[in-house]
Enzyme design. Sequence first.
Site, PDB file in Angstrom:
ATOM      1  N   PRO A 140      45.396   9.315 -63.011  1.00  0.00           N
ATOM      2  CG  PRO A 140      45.012  10.360 -65.047  1.00  0.00           C
ATOM      3  CD  PRO A 140      46.007  10.275 -63.939  1.00  0.00           C
ATOM      4  CE  LYS A 141      43.180   0.238 -61.502  1.00  0.00           C
ATOM      5  NZ  LYS A 141      43.338  -0.422 -62.816  1.00  0.00           N
ATOM      6  CD1 TRP A 142      47.392   5.710 -66.619  1.00  0.00           C
ATOM      7  CD2 TRP A 142      46.334   6.132 -68.531  1.00  0.00           C
ATOM      8  NE1 TRP A 142      47.520   7.055 -66.873  1.00  0.00           N
ATOM      9  CE2 TRP A 142      46.886   7.338 -68.046  1.00  0.00           C
ATOM     10  CE3 TRP A 142      45.619   6.155 -69.734  1.00  0.00           C
ATOM     11  CZ2 TRP A 142      46.739   8.548 -68.716  1.00  0.00           C
ATOM     12  CZ3 TRP A 142      45.483   7.357 -70.401  1.00  0.00           C
ATOM     13  CH2 TRP A 142      46.033   8.532 -69.897  1.00  0.00           C
TER      14      TRP A 142
END
Length: 356
Positions: A30-32
């Site tokens: 996931p891209k935080w």
Amino acid sequence: MDLPVMPPVKPMLAKAADRLPEGDGWHFEPKWDGFRCIVFRDGDELELGSRNERPLTRYFPELVAALSAALPDRGVVDGEIVIATPDGLDFDALQQRIHPAASRVDRLAAETPASFVAFDLLALDDADLMGRPLAERRALLEAALAGVRPPVHLTPATTDRAIAEDWFVRFEGAGLDGVMAKALDGVYTPDKRSQLKVKHQRTADVVVAGYRRHKSGDGIGSLLLGLHDDGGRLHHVGVATSFTARRRGELVDEVAPYERDALADHPWRGWGGAAGGAEPTRMPGAPSRWNAKKDLSWHPLRPELVAEVAYEHLQGDRFRHATRLVRFRPDRDPASCTYGQLDHVAPYELHQIFDL
């Protein structure tokens, strides 16, 4: 501090991609949506380094103790500082932490505590790991953070593209930016765009109510955008930027018809700071927390021009990142540019990703 990788280190970056890559050899995460942070720990010494190489340590005192307890005694870990709420990640709350007053930082640390999400390992004990493949670094990171507890987390990861595609759809409701794709055999390359990021892209029709000159003084650097609420009030929701030098010059001519008497009945007149404005208050949007000398003066336009812009997602009632101008829409009524046209993403609780 005496580590095989010493601060400051510029983090490895990513370039945008339209879709997740096909084939084998990819690692997905996931891209935080937070502050990029490289943590350096050598025994009792710990430093939080930011993307621009400025220390973040003083702004997140609650993480210093947590990271000292969770990380290896000597190591360098790349990750993201986030603030998680029942409504998802809150970037606005994160920005409030960058404040000169220690008393304010301490209060916010108690009211809106931050978390750290680890996703790479640059050094461990006396070993510099940056030249080793990601697959090896990830295995060492998992072993080093085995049993880690909140507010420190190990990011979820997969090599299954189908799972990553599912994350791309579902995790948006938790405020995540999208999905990262990293080569399993890739080494760590500071300040180079050696990874891929796939973000959500949507379009909206907005009112162009002002502009800023480009920092070079040549043409328009950004357009100030607005949306109407249910009561008809025009809210400043962000900017459109990243114009070529040629386009900056063209925009000057295209918005010129809307400059005449623009401030007379402008809905943002009370903010002042505009060319010809009478009040010395700041323009729409808060002053830069990273560059206090940044010029935020603006030029008003009569709020009659409509533009279609591409955006990634909202943070509260504003565009989280700068938008991209797609085209002007002379066929659209400015009054029709409302929040109602925007997609409402179904919420997704962060504890379903991991125990936040």
